[in-house]
Write an enzyme that holds these catalytic residues in place. Structure first.
Site, PDB file in Angstrom:
ATOM      1  N   ASP A 293       0.853  -1.190   0.000  1.00  0.00           N
ATOM      2  CA  ASP A 293       0.000   0.000   0.000  1.00  0.00           C
ATOM      3  C   ASP A 293       0.882   1.230   0.000  1.00  0.00           C
ATOM      4  O   ASP A 293       1.215   1.744   1.047  1.00  0.00           O
ATOM      5  CB  ASP A 293      -0.925  -0.058   1.221  1.00  0.00           C
ATOM      6  CG  ASP A 293      -1.953   1.046   1.240  1.00  0.00           C
ATOM      7  OD1 ASP A 293      -2.156   1.690   0.200  1.00  0.00           O
ATOM      8  OD2 ASP A 293      -2.562   1.262   2.306  1.00  0.00           O
ATOM      9  N   GLU A 327      -2.703  10.298  -0.526  1.00  0.00           N
ATOM     10  CA  GLU A 327      -3.942   9.537  -0.666  1.00  0.00           C
ATOM     11  C   GLU A 327      -4.452   9.077   0.685  1.00  0.00           C
ATOM     12  O   GLU A 327      -5.658   9.114   0.968  1.00  0.00           O
ATOM     13  CB  GLU A 327      -3.699   8.319  -1.579  1.00  0.00           C
ATOM     14  CG  GLU A 327      -4.948   7.504  -1.924  1.00  0.00           C
ATOM     15  CD  GLU A 327      -5.314   6.424  -0.911  1.00  0.00           C
ATOM     16  OE1 GLU A 327      -6.431   5.909  -0.962  1.00  0.00           O
ATOM     17  OE2 GLU A 327      -4.464   6.092  -0.033  1.00  0.00           O
ATOM     18  N   GLU A 328      -3.516   8.632   1.514  1.00  0.00           N
ATOM     19  CA  GLU A 328      -3.906   7.983   2.771  1.00  0.00           C
ATOM     20  C   GLU A 328      -4.654   8.905   3.712  1.00  0.00           C
ATOM     21  O   GLU A 328      -5.347   8.442   4.611  1.00  0.00           O
ATOM     22  CB  GLU A 328      -2.662   7.428   3.489  1.00  0.00           C
ATOM     23  CG  GLU A 328      -1.982   6.273   2.771  1.00  0.00           C
ATOM     24  CD  GLU A 328      -2.821   4.994   2.778  1.00  0.00           C
ATOM     25  OE1 GLU A 328      -3.942   5.018   3.286  1.00  0.00           O
ATOM     26  OE2 GLU A 328      -2.324   3.983   2.248  1.00  0.00           O
ATOM     27  N   ASP A 355      -4.372   0.107  -6.420  1.00  0.00           N
ATOM     28  CA  ASP A 355      -4.178   0.396  -4.988  1.00  0.00           C
ATOM     29  C   ASP A 355      -4.900  -0.636  -4.129  1.00  0.00           C
ATOM     30  O   ASP A 355      -5.734  -0.308  -3.298  1.00  0.00           O
ATOM     31  CB  ASP A 355      -4.667   1.815  -4.649  1.00  0.00           C
ATOM     32  CG  ASP A 355      -4.463   2.168  -3.178  1.00  0.00           C
ATOM     33  OD1 ASP A 355      -3.590   1.549  -2.541  1.00  0.00           O
ATOM     34  OD2 ASP A 355      -5.186   3.042  -2.669  1.00  0.00           O
TER      35      ASP A 355
END
Lengths: 469, 469
Positions: A293, A327-328, A355
């Site tokens: 990830d 993104e996280e 992803d």
């Protein structure tokens, strides 16, 4: 391997335009090139070396940290090495946060340390920590419904288990507690939140991840517990005595700072302004090395573009690899990307993101106008031999892609087997050893088919309904 | 379930003496009782609740710590609850140690944190930590052979992988680096030791464990690395630049202090002075909750004795459950037990220990005089239906038992499937969720056969050659 491919595909591309028929929107020439690319991906592509490089040479890279800055430099350098035509960055603003330490222990009735991880952008405990009784809720809904006097001054403990399935569909229901649990606890006057990790493993790792923090006026400390530790609290509570837990957390929220979306292009030979975006996110959580990830996704899309760049001529359109930042912590890079590219959105013919780890692709989903399904059907001819079945038309193309889809951009979704994904997701255990080079090649094989045919096709994929429609 | 068993076995025990023959040293009556006990163990024993209780109500219990003291109290209380005839403790002296924190990070060329664990009784780094280049060795032998100038001032990194097999036989070769690596590094002037964990998993847990510390005049800090972190250093070293690591360790050795062997007996009806010892160790390492190592063993032997205590009469000899203290730090409790029971050794008819996790028993080993093999053969009649095969006569009966065997005491070894044991061994991940109640019952079924028949048999098992012979 390179020479035969070049001579073969050179001829094929040149003859493509001749073989278009209405029944098959993608000409046989393109299909043949895609097939060669697919087999080349299976036989000799090397996406593993890319994720190896990222995890070894950079490692953790949470948005706005020093690791993030190194990752941005790494990505540009790697794209140039791989032969992209253009490599550039686009700055974004990201909220920043210092994790600090997070410790938790049962102090009564059975003193024991607990394994925890601060949830993203959580606050610190008071100096010296806080000690309170825990009160258990089976899920977020139960906490939301609880009378405030049951929660006030206590540590709310959300103890919801996540279902383990190939599609990862257990995530949605389970992640609610992480997204909204802290706010719910805070509004009822809780001292803190403890959350059974959103994960499917039974290892003693807590799974971190982002919380909704906007609009929470009086946040409280919030920690994920590993599954074995949640079991432990559950077992203590069953014995009927009050369970007191001490928390000591040192997190700190900082001012916003810069990060970057990193972009690399294979420039189209005929319609360079028309773009297919294939993406992954460059940032990771900070306790693992972000191999699954989303180092795997970074490797898959970079290697896909590299394979296409080795063809004797560029595809008709531009293939743009976007490695999204942040993104996280809420699709921050993708949202800012779309905002700053509004003028260009109509030229983005399709979007897709990798992803979901490093498992084999088993399903091909789309988000296309129905009139374009025949294109997906033709892609399926090359995907089916990879063990991929046709899925639905509800794909949002991956987390970052969803921001584009909401604006009407068509999407593809090459769905990976995610059975084990949430065993490692957002834990220290997200490391390179979980990545299988063979499975990664199968991914690239699928991605190169989809990406080449989209950038090479005549016509377009139209638009899909926006989220406002 | 209890009543039929009582009436059945009461009669059987009473008739045992009548049925002895030379060909079958164990009378049919005993065999029949053992069979009933075995089946009762499979159907209705509950060893899981014992290990559940130990891990939830006590948890980590490293020798000489507060958790150890709680475990000693727990064990006495539990034995009394289970109906043992006598419960008592015997004090031992144990070396003590404070783990403190242990942090490690690569500072160049690719800054990243590492997951480590201090090895047992290791020393601290200087205030503020130490930074040095690492130098890799494939195993302990290579470090021992290396010229001192290759090691001096550097961090020696022993990077030996452990083989994963059902018997756990990969442990012996791999553990050498942990036992003797620190001393070898220290003698060559190394700044510290980093050891690839002695384990078979690929999770980001470091495996702690004891080092040889006696006679090491100038010890150096010594840390285990998780397998993914050892891979990371390996990958960095392959890139050819010096790899600098910073260590910050806070351990402290304390004066010796008290701990206890906890003993519970089912007193023999005819020869109470003759004793079979079935053991496990009560202490654990401190980062997990000691479910597999050795809570499962504690549960197996306690439940075995409880089942036998439910018979209408006591077996001929005494069955003594010994929960040894301080096994993890060098069989300390067992050694002191034997020293303080030298006068009694000839009356210890046999010894066995359960200390290899919670897997199913698959092999029955012994350490008996050849003339007594027929007894083991008869036991096998009842063990074979449990999926257990006859093994060898080289058993040392488990770690603590080995101290008795060295003095000539016969031993039994009910060998568990240890395929996964070293995935969890000495890590934070040694938690209750790794214990399967069904497999634990199969263990008790085997243990109750062996224990009952040994305490009930006529004659004896003789002596085996001592380690001096």
């Amino acid at each position: 391997m390179l020479k035969p491919l070049l001579s073969l595909t050179g001829g094929l591309i040149a003859t493509m335009a001749l073989s278009i028929t209405q029944a098959n929107p993608l000409p046989q020439g393109s299909i043949s090139v895609a097939e060669v690319l697919r087999d080349r991906a299976l036989e000799s592509s090397d996406p593993y070396s890319i994720v190896e490089s990222l995890t070894v040479e950079v490692g953790p890279r949470r948005a706005g940290t020093e690791g993030d800055r190194r990752a941005v430099a790494w990505a540009q350098k790697k794209m140039k090495e791989l032969g992209f035509d253009r490599v550039y960055t686009e700055q974004i603003d990201v909220p920043r946060w210092v994790r600090g330490h997070a410790q938790a222990e049962v102090v009564a009735p059975f003193p024991q340390p607990l394994v925890v991880s601060s949830l993203g952008y959580g606050i610190a405990t008071p100096e010296g920590g806080l000690t309170a009784e825990i009160v258990e809720f089976p899920n977020l809904e139960a906490l939301l419904k609880a009378p405030a006097d049951k929660v006030k001054g206590k540590i709310a403990f959300i103890n919801k288990r996540m279902e383990k399935v190939r599609t990862g569909e257990g995530y949605g229901p389970a992640v609610q507690g992480r997204s909204k649990g802290m706010q719910a606890a805070a509004e009822k006057g809780a001292a803190a939140l403890l959350l059974r990790s959103v994960g499917t493993d039974s290892d003693r790792f807590a799974h971190t991840g982002m919380m909704s923090i906007d609009g929470v006026e009086t946040p409280v400390p919030a920690l994920a517990l590993s599954a074995p530790d949640a079991n432990l609290l559950e077992a203590m509570l069953k014995r009927g005595k009050p369970v007191l837990v001490k928390l000591n957390v040192e997190s700190e929220r900082l001012n916003d700072g810069p990060s970057f979306n990193v972009v690399g292009e294979i420039t189209g030979r005929e319609k360079p302004e028309e773009v297919m975006i294939i993406g992954a996110h460059l940032d990771s959580w900070d306790e693992g090395t972000g191999a699954l990830d989303d180092g795997a996704g970074v490797a898959i899309v970079m290697e896909t573009a590299r394979l296409i760049s080795e063809l004797p001529e560029r595809p008709r359109r531009t293939l743009r690899v976007v490695l999204f930042g942040a993104e996280e912590i809420g699709l921050v890079g993708a949202k800012q990307y779309v905002e700053s590219h509004l003028d260009e959105l109509d030229n983005i013919v399709a979007v897709s993101e990798s992803d979901f780890g490093a498992g084999k692709v088993w399903r091909f989903d789309t988000r296309l106008p129905e009139s374009k399904f025949d294109i997906a059907d033709q892609m399926m001819q090359l995907l089916a031999p990879l063990g991929i079945e046709r899925g639905n038309n509800k794909s949002y193309g991956g987390p970052d892609s969803s921001v584009f889809v909401a604006r009407g951009v068509p999407a593809f979704g090459l769905y990976q087997n995610g059975m084990d994904y949430f065993d490692y997701h957002h834990t220290p255990n997200d490391t390179l050893d979980k990545v299988d080079p063979e499975k990664l090649r199968q991914n690239v094989a699928a991605w190169v088919v989809m990406s080449f045919l989209t950038t090479e096709m005549e016509g377009d994929l139209g638009r899909v309904p926006t989220s406002a429609e």
